[in-house]
Design a protein around this motif. Sequence first.
Motif, PDB file in Angstrom:
ATOM      1  N   PRO A 289     -40.102  35.596 -43.615  1.00 50.99           N
ATOM      2  CA  PRO A 289     -40.736  35.824 -42.382  1.00 50.99           C
ATOM      3  C   PRO A 289     -42.058  36.051 -42.060  1.00 50.99           C
ATOM      4  O   PRO A 289     -42.727  36.377 -42.444  1.00 50.99           O
ATOM      5  N   SER A 290     -42.790  35.029 -42.002  1.00 49.06           N
ATOM      6  CA  SER A 290     -43.883  34.680 -41.394  1.00 49.06           C
ATOM      7  C   SER A 290     -43.870  34.815 -39.400  1.00 49.06           C
ATOM      8  O   SER A 290     -42.947  34.397 -38.595  1.00 49.06           O
ATOM      9  N   SER A 321     -41.360  33.592 -36.511  1.00 49.43           N
ATOM     10  CA  SER A 321     -41.037  33.797 -34.564  1.00 49.43           C
ATOM     11  C   SER A 321     -42.702  33.008 -34.576  1.00 49.43           C
ATOM     12  O   SER A 321     -44.150  34.181 -35.370  1.00 49.43           O
ATOM     13  N   PHE A 322     -42.536  32.767 -32.808  1.00 53.68           N
ATOM     14  CA  PHE A 322     -44.537  33.008 -32.264  1.00 53.68           C
ATOM     15  C   PHE A 322     -44.289  33.728 -31.089  1.00 53.68           C
ATOM     16  O   PHE A 322     -43.513  33.724 -30.333  1.00 53.68           O
ATOM     17  N   LEU A 346     -40.871  23.927 -36.239  1.00 53.01           N
ATOM     18  CA  LEU A 346     -40.778  25.401 -36.172  1.00 53.01           C
ATOM     19  C   LEU A 346     -39.130  25.653 -36.656  1.00 53.01           C
ATOM     20  O   LEU A 346     -38.481  25.608 -35.510  1.00 53.01           O
ATOM     21  N   ASN A 347     -39.173  26.954 -37.532  1.00 55.81           N
ATOM     22  CA  ASN A 347     -37.672  27.111 -38.210  1.00 55.81           C
ATOM     23  C   ASN A 347     -37.743  28.795 -37.065  1.00 55.81           C
ATOM     24  O   ASN A 347     -38.124  29.365 -38.384  1.00 55.81           O
ATOM     25  N   GLY A 348     -37.231  29.038 -36.109  1.00 61.04           N
ATOM     26  CA  GLY A 348     -37.716  30.361 -35.174  1.00 61.04           C
ATOM     27  C   GLY A 348     -37.539  30.551 -34.714  1.00 61.04           C
ATOM     28  O   GLY A 348     -36.259  29.389 -33.326  1.00 61.04           O
ATOM     29  N   GLU A 349     -37.986  31.045 -33.572  1.00 61.99           N
ATOM     30  CA  GLU A 349     -38.159  31.350 -31.880  1.00 61.99           C
ATOM     31  C   GLU A 349     -39.884  31.232 -31.516  1.00 61.99           C
ATOM     32  O   GLU A 349     -40.681  31.712 -32.435  1.00 61.99           O
ATOM     33  N   ILE A 350     -40.165  30.865 -30.212  1.00 66.05           N
ATOM     34  CA  ILE A 350     -41.165  30.914 -29.845  1.00 66.05           C
ATOM     35  C   ILE A 350     -40.853  32.005 -28.162  1.00 66.05           C
ATOM     36  O   ILE A 350     -40.030  31.576 -27.739  1.00 66.05           O
ATOM     37  N   TYR A 351     -42.028  32.736 -28.128  1.00 68.23           N
ATOM     38  CA  TYR A 351     -41.704  33.222 -27.206  1.00 68.23           C
ATOM     39  C   TYR A 351     -43.137  32.960 -25.807  1.00 68.23           C
ATOM     40  O   TYR A 351     -43.870  33.646 -27.147  1.00 68.23           O
ATOM     41  N   GLY A 364     -34.582  26.443 -33.394  1.00 70.89           N
ATOM     42  CA  GLY A 364     -34.179  27.437 -33.189  1.00 70.89           C
ATOM     43  C   GLY A 364     -34.040  27.518 -31.435  1.00 70.89           C
ATOM     44  O   GLY A 364     -33.146  26.845 -31.206  1.00 70.89           O
ATOM     45  N   THR A 365     -34.942  28.894 -31.008  1.00 73.11           N
ATOM     46  CA  THR A 365     -35.002  29.417 -29.340  1.00 73.11           C
ATOM     47  C   THR A 365     -36.111  28.956 -28.834  1.00 73.11           C
ATOM     48  O   THR A 365     -37.681  29.553 -29.374  1.00 73.11           O
ATOM     49  N   ALA A 366     -36.541  28.008 -27.741  1.00 76.65           N
ATOM     50  CA  ALA A 366     -37.853  28.292 -27.143  1.00 76.65           C
ATOM     51  C   ALA A 366     -37.810  29.247 -26.140  1.00 76.65           C
ATOM     52  O   ALA A 366     -37.028  28.534 -24.585  1.00 76.65           O
ATOM     53  N   TYR A 367     -38.274  30.148 -25.835  1.00 79.06           N
ATOM     54  CA  TYR A 367     -38.770  30.717 -24.549  1.00 79.06           C
ATOM     55  C   TYR A 367     -39.826  30.471 -24.213  1.00 79.06           C
ATOM     56  O   TYR A 367     -40.879  30.837 -24.501  1.00 79.06           O
TER      57      TYR A 367
END
Length: 416
Positions: A289-290, A321-322, A346-351, A364-367
């Motif tokens: 997890p970075s 995560s971002f 990006l494998n993960g999420e960005i908020y 993954g997900t982009a919020y």
Amino acid sequence: MEQKKVKGGALQFVLFIGVVITILLMAFLLLSHTQSLFKKKVDVYKTLVKTVNVGFLLNKEKDELNFKKYTADHGIKYTIIDSLWGVYPLKRVEAKKGKQRFRKSGLLGYYWENRPAVYLEDKNRPLVLAGDTKLVGDIFLPSRGIKRGNINGSSYNKELLVYGREYASDSVLPFMDNLLLEKLQQLALQKATLQGDFIEFEEGQKLTNSFYNPLKIISGENIELRSVSITGHIVIRASKQIVVHENAILKDVILIAPNITLNNNCHGNFQMFSNEKIKVGNNVSLNYPSSVVYVQNELKPLEPNLGIPIHIGNGTVINGSFFIDVSEKNKSDYLPEVKLIEGATLNGEIYCNGIVETWGRINGTAYVQGFVTMTGGSIYQNHLYNTEVNASNLADEFLGFSYNGNNDKRVVKWLY
């Protein structure tokens, strides 16, 4: 009557047999006792292991009451310490009974069963797709919806606009835990007081620190991480800049500086906190997890000539995560806070409560508050062009931020 004499050797033999039998009986009793003690110790150890594992994932008040009753019934003393390690909750649980003890330390995250691909704030502007763009997964859209578009003569080329379900978004992003937000802001803006042991930094340094030990802190003005190996419960903080070179080995550490640069071909897993700029070079690989955290300094608003705050290079893969936080008064409708160039993943999420420009791939997900595409001297607001956001490509085991009070907490990684 003549008495027969018993030979001394026979008598000795009888005595010897008696001693052997006695020793065997004592050995059997000792073995039986040892086995009984061992079984009791194993049973106690199993109980301690169960206690620690249950203690790690307590989420509800009812669970806590049952846990306290269980430990009291079994005569177990326990300690649970909750804190944060960057963006991830850090938990330490220890159980004791008599002279035996068992402990575990780990990072936690939050599980979403039906993770969306995009959550776009409703700012009364539609989402426009152009070129070879693809959205896979559920989408939360503004009231004006989604439509086909054209950039540089390249129209949207897919049959469907969304390969998933469509829902209505709100005028604000899903809310995150206020305590976490406050901690992330304090770290990125260097307002957090770090409690630990300050150590001298040396080029070529090899350093490992267990998460059961007090925090170690490397501090300076400009820090060049070259030919180093730094692992564990360690924060590296610079008042101006941190540069990570290709031959640096960083694992589970936290970097804090206004400006952070990862040179080409860096690898590892760590978390970065900045309030000015994070530049990630080409072919960088950050394992899960970075995290990448940027909190805009209210005293330094975005300026076009300063460049994009977060720039992710070609061939780079970041697993984690971002988190991007922009103050309301400094927000722009067209200047992005984050840019993933073509070939970045990006494998993960960005908020991001600001603007994202992506030419790469988000598995993954982009919020986000909004998207932008800047090309050919033009700025296309809320446009996605030659990019992909695909929630189905993200591993089910991925754990990230908690939104809207979600409390399905699970273990991201066991620590040491």
